[in-house]
Design an enzyme around this catalytic site. Sequence first.
Site, PDB file in Angstrom:
ATOM      1  N   CYS A  43      18.227  -4.630  -0.531  1.00  0.00           N
ATOM      2  CA  CYS A  43      19.273  -4.875   0.473  1.00  0.00           C
ATOM      3  C   CYS A  43      19.525  -3.630   1.315  1.00  0.00           C
ATOM      4  O   CYS A  43      19.756  -3.722   2.527  1.00  0.00           O
ATOM      5  CB  CYS A  43      20.586  -5.252  -0.202  1.00  0.00           C
ATOM      6  SG  CYS A  43      20.499  -6.795  -1.096  1.00  0.00           S
ATOM      7  N   ASP A  77      26.138 -22.583  21.740  1.00  0.00           N
ATOM      8  CA  ASP A  77      26.893 -23.834  21.525  1.00  0.00           C
ATOM      9  C   ASP A  77      27.426 -23.942  20.096  1.00  0.00           C
ATOM     10  O   ASP A  77      27.954 -24.993  19.715  1.00  0.00           O
ATOM     11  CB  ASP A  77      26.012 -25.055  21.850  1.00  0.00           C
ATOM     12  CG  ASP A  77      24.729 -25.081  21.012  1.00  0.00           C
ATOM     13  OD1 ASP A  77      24.541 -24.173  20.170  1.00  0.00           O
ATOM     14  OD2 ASP A  77      23.915 -25.997  21.201  1.00  0.00           O
TER      15      ASP A  77
HETATM   16  C1  BEZ Z   1      17.744  -5.755  -4.282  1.00  0.00           C
HETATM   17  O1  BEZ Z   1      18.389  -5.789  -3.248  1.00  0.00           O
HETATM   18  O2  BEZ Z   1      17.016  -4.801  -4.556  1.00  0.00           O
HETATM   19  C2  BEZ Z   1      17.787  -6.906  -5.248  1.00  0.00           C
HETATM   20  C3  BEZ Z   1      18.950  -7.625  -5.409  1.00  0.00           C
HETATM   21  C4  BEZ Z   1      18.970  -8.686  -6.313  1.00  0.00           C
HETATM   22  C5  BEZ Z   1      17.841  -9.013  -7.027  1.00  0.00           C
HETATM   23  C6  BEZ Z   1      16.684  -8.302  -6.836  1.00  0.00           C
HETATM   24  C7  BEZ Z   1      16.640  -7.238  -5.943  1.00  0.00           C
END
Ligand code: BEZ
Length: 221
Positions: free
Chosen positions: A46, A138
Amino acid sequence: MPGILLGDVFPNFEADTTTGRIKFHDFLGDSWGILFSHPADFTPVCTTELSRAAKLADEFKKRGVKMIALSIDSVEDHKNWSKDVMAYGNEAGTPLPFPIIADDKRELSVQLGMLDPDERNKAGLPLTARCVFVIGPDKKLKLSILYPATTGRNFVEILRVIDSLQLTAQKKVATPVDWKPGEKVMVIPSLPDSEATALFPNGVTTKELPSGKKYLRYTQI
Ligand code: BEZ
């Protein structure tokens, strides 16, 4: 069944974000929008994704697309995590250029069908999958992509898709495999040849196929 389908009006939810409380439709205004979800704050994949999205923020802006992320943690966690994200991208001290929605109660993740049943936190609760929703001016859903938590997205591909969505919203064309802006596009099958010739001043070329059916029609926009 929770979730949202192409063509549905995107829910006008209210939520707390890193830039204050929003009502989603007001946040979007007349713009296109992209909402992308993340499994959790302070997780490795992430962090790389949010950093890439931040670096591409000007590209989204150029296309008139308002960005907003979502993760199932609190505003306070999001604000702290944002500092890590920007430092990871060698931009420590610069604010994240888009808000993150706090969905710590998972209400929005359930409503939009975003939970990944295979990935759970230490308490055994499911994490959010990596969803991408592109919403048109929209307020209708134009695209959804759903990746599992374990696979990071490609934000350059998402920009390419937005280029296709914005072009095909305006013209009676579709974009072929691996298309990039500037390359030839295809005339949509429902448009009769007579209308295609009139609509596309750069001409329409047809590829011959064994079936003899003339359905592969290209034009240059
Ligand atoms: C990550 O962002 O590294 C991750 C998050 C949840 C499960 C696996 C990877």
